[in-house]
Design a protein around this motif. Structure first.
Motif, short mmCIF file in Angstrom:
data_model
loop_
_atom_site.label_atom_id
_atom_site.label_comp_id
_atom_site.label_asym_id
_atom_site.label_seq_id
_atom_site.Cartn_x
_atom_site.Cartn_y
_atom_site.Cartn_z
N ALA A 83 81.08 -12.89 39.39
CA ALA A 83 81.56 -13.90 40.33
C ALA A 83 82.43 -13.22 41.38
O ALA A 83 82.99 -12.14 41.14
N ASP A 84 82.53 -13.85 42.52
CA ASP A 84 83.45 -13.37 43.55
C ASP A 84 84.84 -13.96 43.34
O ASP A 84 85.84 -13.32 43.62
N GLU A 85 84.86 -15.19 42.84
CA GLU A 85 86.12 -15.83 42.42
C GLU A 85 85.79 -16.76 41.26
O GLU A 85 84.71 -17.36 41.22
N ILE A 86 86.76 -16.89 40.35
CA ILE A 86 86.62 -17.89 39.27
C ILE A 86 87.99 -18.53 39.06
O ILE A 86 89.02 -17.84 39.12
N ASP A 87 88.00 -19.86 38.87
CA ASP A 87 89.29 -20.53 38.67
C ASP A 87 89.49 -20.85 37.19
O ASP A 87 88.64 -20.55 36.34
N ALA A 88 90.58 -21.49 36.88
CA ALA A 88 90.98 -21.71 35.49
C ALA A 88 90.11 -22.75 34.79
O ALA A 88 90.28 -22.98 33.59
N ARG A 89 89.16 -23.37 35.51
CA ARG A 89 88.23 -24.31 34.86
C ARG A 89 86.80 -23.76 34.80
O ARG A 89 85.89 -24.46 34.37
N GLU A 111 71.61 -22.64 28.73
CA GLU A 111 72.55 -23.55 28.05
C GLU A 111 73.99 -23.17 28.36
O GLU A 111 74.86 -24.02 28.42
N ARG A 112 74.24 -21.88 28.54
CA ARG A 112 75.62 -21.42 28.70
C ARG A 112 75.71 -20.31 29.74
O ARG A 112 74.93 -19.37 29.71
N PHE A 113 76.65 -20.46 30.66
CA PHE A 113 76.92 -19.43 31.67
C PHE A 113 78.10 -18.59 31.18
O PHE A 113 79.19 -19.11 30.97
N VAL A 114 77.86 -17.30 31.01
CA VAL A 114 78.95 -16.39 30.64
C VAL A 114 79.25 -15.52 31.86
O VAL A 114 78.39 -14.76 32.32
N CYS A 115 80.45 -15.68 32.38
CA CYS A 115 80.86 -14.92 33.56
C CYS A 115 81.54 -13.63 33.12
O CYS A 115 82.35 -13.64 32.18
N ILE A 116 81.19 -12.54 33.79
CA ILE A 116 81.85 -11.25 33.50
C ILE A 116 82.51 -10.78 34.80
O ILE A 116 81.87 -10.74 35.85
N ALA A 117 83.79 -10.49 34.71
CA ALA A 117 84.53 -10.18 35.94
C ALA A 117 85.77 -9.36 35.61
O ALA A 117 86.31 -9.46 34.51
N ASP A 118 86.22 -8.60 36.59
CA ASP A 118 87.52 -7.95 36.42
C ASP A 118 88.61 -8.94 36.83
O ASP A 118 88.33 -9.93 37.51
N GLU A 119 89.83 -8.67 36.44
CA GLU A 119 90.89 -9.68 36.57
C GLU A 119 91.21 -10.04 38.02
O GLU A 119 91.81 -11.09 38.28
N SER A 120 90.79 -9.21 38.98
CA SER A 120 91.06 -9.53 40.39
C SER A 120 90.30 -10.79 40.82
O SER A 120 90.63 -11.40 41.85
N LYS A 121 89.30 -11.21 40.06
CA LYS A 121 88.47 -12.36 40.46
C LYS A 121 89.08 -13.71 40.06
O LYS A 121 88.63 -14.76 40.52
N VAL A 206 82.30 -19.59 29.57
CA VAL A 206 83.12 -18.49 29.05
C VAL A 206 83.29 -17.49 30.18
O VAL A 206 82.37 -17.30 30.98
N CYS A 207 84.47 -16.90 30.27
CA CYS A 207 84.63 -15.76 31.18
C CYS A 207 85.20 -14.59 30.39
O CYS A 207 86.23 -14.73 29.73
N LEU A 208 84.50 -13.47 30.47
CA LEU A 208 85.02 -12.24 29.88
C LEU A 208 85.71 -11.48 31.00
O LEU A 208 85.05 -10.99 31.93
N LEU A 209 87.03 -11.48 30.95
CA LEU A 209 87.82 -10.93 32.04
C LEU A 209 88.31 -9.54 31.66
O LEU A 209 88.96 -9.37 30.62
N LYS A 216 89.68 -10.06 27.98
CA LYS A 216 90.27 -11.35 27.62
C LYS A 216 89.15 -12.39 27.72
O LYS A 216 88.50 -12.48 28.78
N ALA A 217 88.90 -13.14 26.67
CA ALA A 217 87.85 -14.17 26.71
C ALA A 217 88.47 -15.52 27.03
O ALA A 217 89.31 -16.02 26.29
N LEU A 218 88.06 -16.10 28.16
CA LEU A 218 88.55 -17.43 28.53
C LEU A 218 87.43 -18.42 28.24
O LEU A 218 86.27 -18.18 28.59
N SER A 219 87.77 -19.53 27.59
CA SER A 219 86.76 -20.54 27.27
C SER A 219 87.09 -21.81 28.05
O SER A 219 88.24 -22.23 28.12
N PHE A 220 86.06 -22.42 28.64
CA PHE A 220 86.31 -23.57 29.53
C PHE A 220 85.72 -24.87 28.99
O PHE A 220 85.63 -25.85 29.70
#
Ligand code: 5RP
Length: 221
Positions: A83-89, A111-121, A206-209, A216-220
């Motif tokens: 992603a270029d940006e991802i928010d807390a939701r 069924e599920r989108f798993v985003c992979i990004a570095d923390e700057s996103k 899910v975002c793997l940051l 860090k795995a964030l679950s939405f």
């Protein structure tokens, strides 16, 4: 850790979400390239991949990973993309690599989108990154005017870029996207818009940051 190391870290971590014997959806970009390279190490455990761009297809094939046409599959368990940006939701801006339309199509199969990004996103609010919008070329000026009048955004054609679908891209600056789902829904209605790079209807689950402390795995959900 450098940004490239963080991308490699989350690319490898995404292997945990790959379902054995299934088809995996594969996005586009430098972070996804790391995922594709990691996927090559388990390629014999999957049926194949559905790809979101010519670029990713070539990389998958170079590793001997079978690439299926999106029309050959009805559903896939997981789609992995950056992603270029991802928010807390889990709402995202995507399309920096010009692949947003096919990315949205493959994401929609999953069924599920798993985003992979570095923390700057990770951002509080979407919009600092210029919003990519794929348009039919003859509608570019009209869509640009509409962004100015509806949202105060300044849109410019991305010079020298034609998408895999033969269209143009607008990059829209000056937006503060308070309601991503509403803007995605509205802009999608404008004649000549093929795809707007807001992924809210199909947001990440899910975002793997990649952070300096590790993944860090964030679950939405
Ligand atoms: C391509 C995309 C990419 O996911 C996005 O641009 C992030 O790319 P990168 O992993 O290279 O930072 O949406 O259209």
């Amino acid at each position: 850790m450098t940004q490239d190391e963080l991308k490699a870290l989350v690319g490898r971590a995404a292997l945990d979400f790959v379902v054995p014997l299934a088809v995996v959806g594969v996005g586009t970009g430098s972070t996804v390239n790391c995922f594709i390279d990691a996927l090559a190490t388990v390629k014999d455990t999957i049926t194949g991949a559905v790809s979101s761009s010519v670029q990713s297809t070539e990389r998958l094939r170079s590793h001997g990973i079978r690439v299926l046409d999106a029309n050959e599959v009805e559903a896939i368990p997981v789609y992995i993309d950056g992603a270029d940006e991802i928010d807390a939701r889990g709402h995202m801006i995507k399309g920096g690599g010009a692949a947003l339309t096919r990315e949205k199509i493959v994401a929609d199969l999953a069924e599920r989108f798993v985003c992979i990004a570095d923390e700057s996103k990770l951002v509080d609010r979407l919009g600092r990154y210029p919003l990519p919008v794929e348009v039919i070329p003859m509608a570019a000026a009209q869509v640009a005017r509409r962004f100015a009048s509806a949202y105060g955004g300044q849109a410019a054609v991305r010079e020298g870029v034609t998408t895999d679908n033969g269209n143009w891209l607008l990059d829209v600056r000056g937006l503060a996207i308070a309601d991503p789902l509403a803007m995605e829904t509205e802009v999608n209605q404008w004649p000549g818009v093929v795809t707007v790079g807001i992924f809210a209807r199909r947001r990440a689950r899910v975002c793997l940051l990649g952070t300096s402390q590790g993944v860090k795995a964030l679950s939405f959900d």
